[in-house]
Design a protein around this motif. Sequence first.
Motif, short mmCIF file in Angstrom:
data_model
loop_
_atom_site.label_atom_id
_atom_site.label_comp_id
_atom_site.label_asym_id
_atom_site.label_seq_id
_atom_site.Cartn_x
_atom_site.Cartn_y
_atom_site.Cartn_z
N THR A 33 0.87 -1.17 0.00
CA THR A 33 0.00 0.00 0.00
C THR A 33 0.91 1.23 0.00
O THR A 33 2.08 1.13 0.39
N PRO A 34 0.40 2.37 -0.44
CA PRO A 34 1.24 3.58 -0.37
C PRO A 34 1.75 3.86 1.04
O PRO A 34 2.90 4.27 1.21
N ALA A 35 0.91 3.62 2.06
CA ALA A 35 1.34 3.86 3.44
C ALA A 35 2.50 2.94 3.82
O ALA A 35 3.45 3.37 4.48
N LEU A 41 10.21 3.75 3.40
CA LEU A 41 11.11 4.81 2.96
C LEU A 41 11.42 5.81 4.07
O LEU A 41 12.18 6.74 3.88
N GLY A 42 10.79 5.62 5.23
CA GLY A 42 11.04 6.51 6.36
C GLY A 42 10.28 7.81 6.29
O GLY A 42 10.61 8.76 7.00
N ALA A 43 9.24 7.86 5.46
CA ALA A 43 8.49 9.11 5.29
C ALA A 43 7.11 9.03 5.91
O ALA A 43 6.27 9.86 5.64
N GLY A 46 4.41 7.82 11.47
CA GLY A 46 4.29 6.91 12.60
C GLY A 46 4.59 7.62 13.92
O GLY A 46 5.20 8.68 13.96
N SER A 47 4.17 7.02 14.98
CA SER A 47 4.39 7.58 16.31
C SER A 47 5.86 7.48 16.69
O SER A 47 6.55 6.54 16.31
N ALA A 48 6.30 8.45 17.44
CA ALA A 48 7.66 8.42 17.95
C ALA A 48 7.76 7.34 19.02
O ALA A 48 6.78 7.03 19.70
#
Length: 82
Positions: A33-35, A41-43, A46-48
């Motif tokens: 999926t795009p997500a 890719l690290g983009a 997401g939560s820290a």
Amino acid sequence: MSLVSTGGFDWPALMRAGINGLRLRPVEFWALTPAELLLMLGAGSGSAPLSRARLDELTQAYPDKAPDDAPHKADVKGQDNG
């Protein structure tokens, strides 16, 4: 370079990043999926990770009960072993 813009996804850039950068096979790239691809890719957004300060806040707000505070098995069953 932005992989996602207000007009949509930059598919050529995403394909280069996924196939050339991540070494995904085309079938693997198109199965994502795009997500998922953006996360790889690290983009992603997401939560820290949980920080030590946040862990300390949670520990103070929800402390573990000391063993003396826990009910005894006999107390739970309504029996007294004493």
